[in-house]
Design a protein around this motif. Structure first.
Motif, PDB file in Angstrom:
ATOM      1  N   TYR A 215      69.003  59.027  52.745  1.00  0.00           N
ATOM      2  CA  TYR A 215      69.770  58.578  51.580  1.00  0.00           C
ATOM      3  C   TYR A 215      69.256  57.255  51.024  1.00  0.00           C
ATOM      4  CZ  TYR A 215      72.023  56.010  55.412  1.00  0.00           C
ATOM      5  OH  TYR A 215      72.258  55.231  56.523  1.00  0.00           O
ATOM      6  N   GLU A 216      68.146  56.735  51.527  1.00  0.00           N
ATOM      7  CA  GLU A 216      67.568  55.492  51.035  1.00  0.00           C
ATOM      8  C   GLU A 216      66.320  55.792  50.215  1.00  0.00           C
ATOM      9  OE1 GLU A 216      68.907  52.597  54.741  1.00  0.00           O
ATOM     10  OE2 GLU A 216      66.960  53.611  54.813  1.00  0.00           O
ATOM     11  N   SER A 217      66.100  55.011  49.177  1.00  0.00           N
ATOM     12  CA  SER A 217      64.961  55.222  48.285  1.00  0.00           C
ATOM     13  C   SER A 217      63.914  54.136  48.454  1.00  0.00           C
ATOM     14  CB  SER A 217      65.429  55.246  46.828  1.00  0.00           C
ATOM     15  OG  SER A 217      66.234  56.365  46.579  1.00  0.00           O
ATOM     16  N   CYS A 218      62.660  54.528  48.215  1.00  0.00           N
ATOM     17  CA  CYS A 218      61.534  53.582  48.238  1.00  0.00           C
ATOM     18  C   CYS A 218      60.935  53.505  46.836  1.00  0.00           C
ATOM     19  CB  CYS A 218      60.480  54.023  49.251  1.00  0.00           C
ATOM     20  SG  CYS A 218      61.089  54.069  50.958  1.00  0.00           S
ATOM     21  N   TYR A 219      60.342  52.356  46.539  1.00  0.00           N
ATOM     22  CA  TYR A 219      59.881  52.085  45.180  1.00  0.00           C
ATOM     23  C   TYR A 219      58.520  51.399  45.195  1.00  0.00           C
ATOM     24  CZ  TYR A 219      64.972  52.440  44.617  1.00  0.00           C
ATOM     25  OH  TYR A 219      66.271  52.844  44.666  1.00  0.00           O
ATOM     26  N   GLN A 220      57.827  51.486  44.068  1.00  0.00           N
ATOM     27  CA  GLN A 220      56.655  50.659  43.823  1.00  0.00           C
ATOM     28  C   GLN A 220      57.048  49.683  42.722  1.00  0.00           C
ATOM     29  OE1 GLN A 220      53.020  52.602  42.604  1.00  0.00           O
ATOM     30  NE2 GLN A 220      51.789  50.977  43.517  1.00  0.00           N
ATOM     31  N   ALA A 221      57.455  48.486  43.128  1.00  0.00           N
ATOM     32  CA  ALA A 221      58.013  47.522  42.177  1.00  0.00           C
ATOM     33  C   ALA A 221      56.956  47.029  41.194  1.00  0.00           C
ATOM     34  CB  ALA A 221      58.631  46.349  42.923  1.00  0.00           C
ATOM     35  N   ASP A 222      55.741  46.784  41.692  1.00  0.00           N
ATOM     36  CA  ASP A 222      54.618  46.429  40.823  1.00  0.00           C
ATOM     37  C   ASP A 222      53.329  46.790  41.545  1.00  0.00           C
ATOM     38  OD1 ASP A 222      53.953  44.320  42.615  1.00  0.00           O
ATOM     39  OD2 ASP A 222      55.265  42.933  41.535  1.00  0.00           O
ATOM     40  N   GLY A 223      52.193  46.329  41.018  1.00  0.00           N
ATOM     41  CA  GLY A 223      50.910  46.750  41.557  1.00  0.00           C
ATOM     42  C   GLY A 223      50.660  46.364  43.000  1.00  0.00           C
ATOM     43  N   GLN A 224      51.324  45.321  43.494  1.00  0.00           N
ATOM     44  CA  GLN A 224      51.094  44.863  44.862  1.00  0.00           C
ATOM     45  C   GLN A 224      52.359  44.847  45.713  1.00  0.00           C
ATOM     46  OE1 GLN A 224      48.929  41.034  43.948  1.00  0.00           O
ATOM     47  NE2 GLN A 224      47.417  41.905  45.340  1.00  0.00           N
ATOM     48  N   THR A 225      53.448  45.353  45.174  1.00  0.00           N
ATOM     49  CA  THR A 225      54.727  45.225  45.881  1.00  0.00           C
ATOM     50  C   THR A 225      55.436  46.558  46.014  1.00  0.00           C
ATOM     51  OG1 THR A 225      54.953  43.016  44.900  1.00  0.00           O
ATOM     52  CG2 THR A 225      56.884  43.945  45.993  1.00  0.00           C
ATOM     53  N   LEU A 226      55.764  46.897  47.254  1.00  0.00           N
ATOM     54  CA  LEU A 226      56.620  48.041  47.549  1.00  0.00           C
ATOM     55  C   LEU A 226      58.037  47.527  47.792  1.00  0.00           C
ATOM     56  CD1 LEU A 226      54.296  49.891  50.079  1.00  0.00           C
ATOM     57  CD2 LEU A 226      54.564  50.384  47.637  1.00  0.00           C
ATOM     58  N   ALA A 227      59.004  48.404  47.659  1.00  0.00           N
ATOM     59  CA  ALA A 227      60.393  47.986  47.850  1.00  0.00           C
ATOM     60  C   ALA A 227      61.201  49.135  48.435  1.00  0.00           C
ATOM     61  CB  ALA A 227      61.001  47.532  46.530  1.00  0.00           C
ATOM     62  N   ALA A 228      62.313  48.784  49.051  1.00  0.00           N
ATOM     63  CA  ALA A 228      63.251  49.774  49.588  1.00  0.00           C
ATOM     64  C   ALA A 228      64.645  49.181  49.569  1.00  0.00           C
ATOM     65  CB  ALA A 228      62.863  50.187  51.004  1.00  0.00           C
ATOM     66  N   LEU A 229      65.635  50.037  49.401  1.00  0.00           N
ATOM     67  CA  LEU A 229      67.022  49.636  49.505  1.00  0.00           C
ATOM     68  C   LEU A 229      67.555  50.173  50.824  1.00  0.00           C
ATOM     69  CD1 LEU A 229      68.302  50.241  45.867  1.00  0.00           C
ATOM     70  CD2 LEU A 229      67.852  48.054  46.993  1.00  0.00           C
ATOM     71  N   LEU A 230      67.865  49.271  51.742  1.00  0.00           N
ATOM     72  CA  LEU A 230      68.288  49.630  53.100  1.00  0.00           C
ATOM     73  C   LEU A 230      69.805  49.487  53.212  1.00  0.00           C
ATOM     74  CD1 LEU A 230      65.521  47.648  55.026  1.00  0.00           C
ATOM     75  CD2 LEU A 230      65.429  50.008  54.184  1.00  0.00           C
ATOM     76  N   ILE A 231      70.450  50.527  53.674  1.00  0.00           N
ATOM     77  CA  ILE A 231      71.908  50.539  53.781  1.00  0.00           C
ATOM     78  C   ILE A 231      72.306  50.693  55.249  1.00  0.00           C
ATOM     79  CG2 ILE A 231      74.040  51.577  52.950  1.00  0.00           C
ATOM     80  CD1 ILE A 231      72.240  50.422  50.760  1.00  0.00           C
ATOM     81  N   ASN A 232      73.085  49.733  55.755  1.00  0.00           N
ATOM     82  CA  ASN A 232      73.549  49.749  57.144  1.00  0.00           C
ATOM     83  C   ASN A 232      75.061  49.553  57.186  1.00  0.00           C
ATOM     84  OD1 ASN A 232      70.827  49.684  58.678  1.00  0.00           O
ATOM     85  ND2 ASN A 232      70.642  48.028  57.195  1.00  0.00           N
ATOM     86  N   ARG A 233      75.646  49.803  58.351  1.00  0.00           N
ATOM     87  CA  ARG A 233      77.098  49.667  58.483  1.00  0.00           C
ATOM     88  C   ARG A 233      77.547  48.214  58.477  1.00  0.00           C
ATOM     89  NH1 ARG A 233      77.803  53.618  63.564  1.00  0.00           N
ATOM     90  NH2 ARG A 233      75.829  52.567  64.031  1.00  0.00           N
ATOM     91  N   ASN A 234      76.734  47.332  59.053  1.00  0.00           N
ATOM     92  CA  ASN A 234      77.125  45.923  59.116  1.00  0.00           C
ATOM     93  C   ASN A 234      75.871  45.070  59.294  1.00  0.00           C
ATOM     94  OD1 ASN A 234      76.507  46.016  62.026  1.00  0.00           O
ATOM     95  ND2 ASN A 234      78.446  47.138  62.178  1.00  0.00           N
ATOM     96  N   ALA A 235      76.063  43.744  59.306  1.00  0.00           N
ATOM     97  CA  ALA A 235      74.938  42.818  59.396  1.00  0.00           C
ATOM     98  C   ALA A 235      74.216  42.917  60.740  1.00  0.00           C
ATOM     99  CB  ALA A 235      75.425  41.392  59.163  1.00  0.00           C
ATOM    100  N   LYS A 236      74.952  43.167  61.811  1.00  0.00           N
ATOM    101  CA  LYS A 236      74.336  43.281  63.131  1.00  0.00           C
ATOM    102  C   LYS A 236      73.376  44.468  63.180  1.00  0.00           C
ATOM    103  CE  LYS A 236      75.414  43.727  68.061  1.00  0.00           C
ATOM    104  NZ  LYS A 236      76.494  43.834  69.070  1.00  0.00           N
TER     105      LYS A 236
END
Length: 287
Positions: A215-236
Motif C-alpha cells: 500500500y506504499e508508493s515509490c516515486y522519482q522526484a527528480d533526476g537524482q532523487t527517489l522518494a517513498a511514502l512510508l506508513i507505520n503504526r507509530n513512531a517506534k
C-alpha cells in the motif's frame, strides 16, 4: 496513494466482469452469441490480469471488448438480449479517448434503436431512450471523475524496463492525501528522499520498491532523487523499519526522513537534501 488503490479496484472490477461474462456463456445461447461471450470474457480477463504490465494492451481495450459484446448481442438477437442495453453506461464510464467515447455513444444509439422496435408504444420507447441517456450521462460523469486518476497513472516514469515509479507531480498530490489520512487514522507517516548518482538509481530504486509495502508508493522526484511514502503504526515501528530499510539499500546514497505534517513542503525538502552533508538525516517533525 488513493490512485493506487483505485487502480487495484479497477482491475478487480474487470476480472469480476470477465468471470460473469464467461459464466453467462455457459447458459443457453446461439452459437454466435456464445462465441462472442467467450471471446469478450477472455479479452476483459486478459486486460484485468495484465493491466499496467502488458504494454500491448492499451487502457481502452476493456471498453472496446465490452462494446463489441453489447453491439453484437443486441444486433444479433435484441429480443433475447434486450437487458444488455443498460450495460452501455458501464462502457461510457470506463477510461477511453474522446474519439472512442463518441464511437461508443453512436453504437449505444444504434443498440437503442434495435431495442426500441420491441416496445409496444411510443411512450415506452421514449421512456427507454430517456433512461439510457440518463445512465450514459451518469457514466460520463464517472469517467470525468476518473480522468485525474488516469493522468496520474500515465505520469509514471519508467526508470527500468520492469520497474514503474510515480512522478514527482504525483508525489506532491499524495503528500497532502497521506498527511490527512495519517492524522485521521492516527498512523505515523514519513517522506523518504534518496539522492544518488544517476547511474546508481536503477539498483537503488529496485531495492527501495522491494522494501516497501503493497500500500506504499515509490516515486522519482527528480533526476537524482527517489522518494517513498512510508506508513507505520507509530513512531517506534517507524524507527525500527527505518534502520532495516537503510541496511537493505545499496550505497552510495543520501537519505532524508521527514515526518508527514501539514506544513511539509516537497520543494523545500528537496533543496535541503541537495545541501545535506550527512548521509542520513531524520526529522521527526517538519520545522
Amino acid at each position: 496513494m488513493e490512485s493506487k488503490f483505485k487502480e487495484g479496484l479497477y482491475r478487480l472490477t474487470l476480472l469480476l466482469t470477465a468471470s460473469t461474462v464467461l459464466l453467462l456463456a455457459l447458459m443457453p445461447h446461439s452459437a454466435p452469441a456464445r462465441v462472442i461471450l467467450v471471446l469478450s470474457g477472455l479479452g476483459m480477463g486478459s486486460v484485468g490480469l495484465g493491466y499496467r504490465r502488458l504494454p500491448a494492451l492499451p487502457d481502452s481495450a476493456a471498453p472496446i471488448f465490452l462494446a463489441v459484446l453489447l453491439t453484437t448481442l443486441l444486433w444479433l438477437a435484441p429480443e433475447q438480449h434486450a437487458m444488455w442495453l443498460w450495460g452501455w453506461a458501464a462502457v461510457i464510464a470506463m477510461p477511453q479517448p474522446v474519439l472512442l467515447l463518441l464511437l461508443h455513444s453512436l453504437l449505444a444509439a444504434s443498440c437503442l434503436w434495435q431495442v426500441m422496435h420491441l416496445t409496444d408504444t411510443t411512450a415506452e420507447s421514449l421512456l427507454t431512450g430517456m433512461l439510457l441517456v440518463a445512465l450514459l450521462l451518469l457514466g460520463l460523469a464517472r469517467q470525468l471523475g476518473l480522468s485525474t486518476l488516469w493522468r496520474g497513472v500515465s505520469s509514471r516514469t519508467r526508470l527500468m524496463e520492469h520497474l514503474l515509479l510515480w512522478s514527482g507531480a504525483q508525489l506532491k498530490i499524495d503528500l497532502s492525501l497521506e498527511t490527512t489520512r495519517c492524522e485521521r487514522e492516527g498512523s505515523h507517516g514519513e517522506l523518504l528522499l534518496l539522492r544518488s548518482p544517476s547511474n546508481c538509481q536503477p539498483a537503488l530504486a529496485e531495492a527501495l520498491v522491494a522494501s516497501t509495502r503493497s500500500y506504499e508508493s515509490c516515486y522519482q522526484a527528480d533526476g537524482q532523487t527517489l522518494a517513498a511514502l512510508l506508513i507505520n503504526r507509530n513512531a517506534k515501528e517507524a524507527t525500527l523499519r527505518r534502520n532495516t530499510l537503510l541496511a537493505s539499500l545499496p550505497s552510495p546514497f543520501q537519505a532524508r526522513f521527514v515526518t508527514l505534517a501539514p506544513a511539509l513542503s516537497l520543494d523545500t525538502q528537496l533543496a535541503a537534501l541537495e545541501r545535506q552533508e550527512k548521509p542520513v538525516v531524520v526529522l521527526e517533525e517538519n520545522k
